[in-house]
Design a protein around this motif. Structure first.
Motif, PDB file in Angstrom:
ATOM      1  N   ASN A 276       0.822  -1.201   0.000  1.00  0.00           N
ATOM      2  CA  ASN A 276       0.000   0.000   0.000  1.00  0.00           C
ATOM      3  C   ASN A 276       0.861   1.259   0.000  1.00  0.00           C
ATOM      4  N   THR A 277       1.990   1.196   0.699  1.00  0.00           N
ATOM      5  CA  THR A 277       2.891   2.343   0.703  1.00  0.00           C
ATOM      6  C   THR A 277       3.383   2.655  -0.703  1.00  0.00           C
ATOM      7  N   PHE A 278       3.813   1.623  -1.415  1.00  0.00           N
ATOM      8  CA  PHE A 278       4.281   1.829  -2.787  1.00  0.00           C
ATOM      9  C   PHE A 278       3.147   2.332  -3.686  1.00  0.00           C
ATOM     10  N   SER A 279       1.944   1.816  -3.495  1.00  0.00           N
ATOM     11  CA  SER A 279       0.804   2.238  -4.316  1.00  0.00           C
ATOM     12  C   SER A 279       0.475   3.712  -4.095  1.00  0.00           C
ATOM     13  N   VAL A 280       0.456   4.128  -2.831  1.00  0.00           N
ATOM     14  CA  VAL A 280       0.176   5.538  -2.538  1.00  0.00           C
ATOM     15  C   VAL A 280       1.279   6.429  -3.093  1.00  0.00           C
ATOM     16  N   ILE A 281       2.535   5.999  -2.956  1.00  0.00           N
ATOM     17  CA  ILE A 281       3.653   6.773  -3.507  1.00  0.00           C
ATOM     18  C   ILE A 281       3.508   6.925  -5.020  1.00  0.00           C
ATOM     19  N   THR A 282       3.076   5.850  -5.697  1.00  0.00           N
ATOM     20  CA  THR A 282       2.895   5.903  -7.154  1.00  0.00           C
ATOM     21  C   THR A 282       1.828   6.921  -7.539  1.00  0.00           C
ATOM     22  N   ILE A 283       0.718   6.934  -6.814  1.00  0.00           N
ATOM     23  CA  ILE A 283      -0.368   7.878  -7.118  1.00  0.00           C
ATOM     24  C   ILE A 283       0.087   9.314  -6.879  1.00  0.00           C
ATOM     25  N   VAL A 284       0.766   9.546  -5.752  1.00  0.00           N
ATOM     26  CA  VAL A 284       1.261  10.897  -5.465  1.00  0.00           C
ATOM     27  C   VAL A 284       2.296  11.321  -6.510  1.00  0.00           C
ATOM     28  N   SER A 285       3.145  10.386  -6.941  1.00  0.00           N
ATOM     29  CA  SER A 285       4.147  10.702  -7.962  1.00  0.00           C
ATOM     30  C   SER A 285       3.480  11.101  -9.277  1.00  0.00           C
ATOM     31  N   PHE A 286       2.400  10.431  -9.630  1.00  0.00           N
ATOM     32  CA  PHE A 286       1.660  10.796 -10.846  1.00  0.00           C
ATOM     33  C   PHE A 286       1.104  12.214 -10.734  1.00  0.00           C
ATOM     34  N   LEU A 287       0.544  12.550  -9.570  1.00  0.00           N
ATOM     35  CA  LEU A 287      -0.015  13.887  -9.376  1.00  0.00           C
ATOM     36  C   LEU A 287       1.073  14.951  -9.382  1.00  0.00           C
ATOM     37  N   LEU A 288       2.253  14.610  -8.914  1.00  0.00           N
ATOM     38  CA  LEU A 288       3.356  15.573  -8.887  1.00  0.00           C
ATOM     39  C   LEU A 288       3.957  15.792 -10.271  1.00  0.00           C
ATOM     40  N   LEU A 289       4.130  14.721 -11.043  1.00  0.00           N
ATOM     41  CA  LEU A 289       4.902  14.807 -12.286  1.00  0.00           C
ATOM     42  C   LEU A 289       4.065  15.226 -13.493  1.00  0.00           C
ATOM     43  N   THR A 290       2.775  14.915 -13.501  1.00  0.00           N
ATOM     44  CA  THR A 290       1.958  15.220 -14.682  1.00  0.00           C
ATOM     45  C   THR A 290       1.966  16.704 -15.032  1.00  0.00           C
TER      46      THR A 290
END
Length: 401
Positions: A276-290
């Motif tokens: 779950n930690t990796f999944s949340v990090i992935t979602i936040v990374s998408f919101l940051l980088l897009t």
């Protein structure tokens, strides 16, 4: 050892049974047999004081003959404990098979990611957009995992969880973006050779921010790593400073993420496990980088934009980009699953072997020209990484002594 009782008939046993039957007005019912769970041990009550009945596992019981073996509670507990060992062996075999499968998937997904990713970046040189796309695909896969009930959703407030993990997400985003920039600029084998320097950055950052002073064996293990990378870099035919510095930057950011995880992450908080930690990090990374990708490279991931760039097969490039995104999320997800089952040192050794496999497979697939000096330097660097993993494994024993 539990004794085996003799079942030889005693003299006068028939007379004893007849006298017992005559003294009772009616036959007493026999209580049902009792069974200890997990064993074949059966304990039965005696219908007559002089009867003698065999017990399971060759045990006998008698109130008349003191020499006959008796099943004590301690013996029964020993049998239960012995029987309980059998499922553990099966579980151990199952665990080994599961780990073998996970390691195989980890390597397979990583190889496929590097191949598809390099093919896309050669035709579509927009690494920030590609990285944002990979985070988007990972976010969709993570959300589907929660919606389908394949893994328990994170507990607690969503915004709070995202805010807690935002420092890790920031360095995770930067590290993957720099890796894609390097993969687009130089050969895959050279990028992974540079990334063999990760242990050096780990030692430096741990000393600076965590106060962990490296031991002499650890420092000695870094020498062949650094020397091998230098030797390979000076003879790399695809060398560019852009590819070299971006790979070095990815090393710095990924090891910073590991250091931050020790300082900011809280273990055992609800269902925020590593997956779950990796999944949340992935979602936040998408919101940051897009937004960054749209501002710096524009809306370029469309068939029309690709056709305007002169790309002959835009749909093929998009297909490979989506496959690379799936493999990207899959190999990192499996990596976290392995980390849940093994020690960090074992995971580090597996990662070293994975890097060898990726380098070899990329050379075979893309047929990049490599010099003998480059191969020797890469081999020395990877041998140093393996030695570093071994030194880290024996470090706790040295402390205990």
């Amino acid at each position: 050892m539990l004794g085996v009782a003799s079942l030889r008939p005693a003299a006068g046993i028939g007379a004893c049974r007849r006298s017992a039957a005559a003294s009772r007005p009616a036959r007493l019912p026999v209580r049902p047999q009792q069974r200890l769970d997990g064993t074949g041990l059966q304990l039965r009550s005696q219908p007559a004081p002089c009867s003698r009945r065999p017990l399971g596992l060759g045990l006998s019981r008698s109130s008349e003959q003191p020499g006959l073996a008796r099943a004590t509670p301690q013996q029964g507990a020993a049998v239960v404990a012995a029987a309980a060992e059998e499922p553990k062996e099966e579980g151990g075999t199952g665990r080994t098979l599961t780990l073998g499968l996970l390691f195989g998937l980890w390597y397979l997904f990583n190889i496929q990611f590097n191949i598809y990713n390099k093919q896309v970046l050669k035709a579509f040189p927009y690494p920030i957009t590609i990285t944002a796309l990979q985070f988007a695909i990972g976010s969709l896969l993570a959300s589907a995992m929660w919606l389908l009930g394949l893994h328990k959703k994170p507990e607690g407030n969503v915004v709070e969880n995202a805010a807690t993990l935002s420092p890790l997400a920031a360095v995770h985003t930067l590290g993957n973006m720099l890796t894609n920039i390097s993969l687009g600029a130089v050969a895959v084998s050279f990028t992974h050779t540079i990334k063999a320097l990760e242990p050096m950055f780990s030692v430096l950052l741990s000393a600076l921010f965590l106060g962990e002073k490296p031991t002499l064996p650890v420092v000695a293990a870094l020498v062949p790593i650094i020397g091998g990378v230098v030797l390979a870099s000076t003879s790399e035919l695809s060398f560019t400073w852009k590819g070299f510095l971006s790979a070095m930057g990815s090393n710095l950011t990924f090891q910073s993420r590991n250091v931050l995880s020790k300082k900011f992450m809280t273990k055992g908080k609800g269902s925020m496990d590593s997956i779950n930690t990796f999944s949340v990090i992935t979602i936040v990374s998408f919101l940051l980088l897009t937004p960054v990708a749209l501002l710096t490279e524009g809306l370029v991931f469309t068939p029309e934009a690709m056709a305007a760039m002169g790309i002959a097969e835009p749909l093929l490039v998009m297909k490979r980009a989506f496959l690379a995104g799936i493999c990207f999320h899959a190999y990192q997800q499996v990596s976290y699953m392995i980390l849940q089952r093994v020690s960090p040192v074992t995971h580090s050794i597996g990662n070293s072997v994975k890097r060898v496999v990726v380098i070899a497979s990329s050379i075979l697939v893309f047929r990049n020209p490599v010099t003998q000096q480059n191969l020797i330097g890469t081999a020395i660097a990877l041998a140093g990484v393996f030695a570093y993993s071994q030194v880290k494994r024996i470090k706790p024993k040295t402390k205990a002594a």
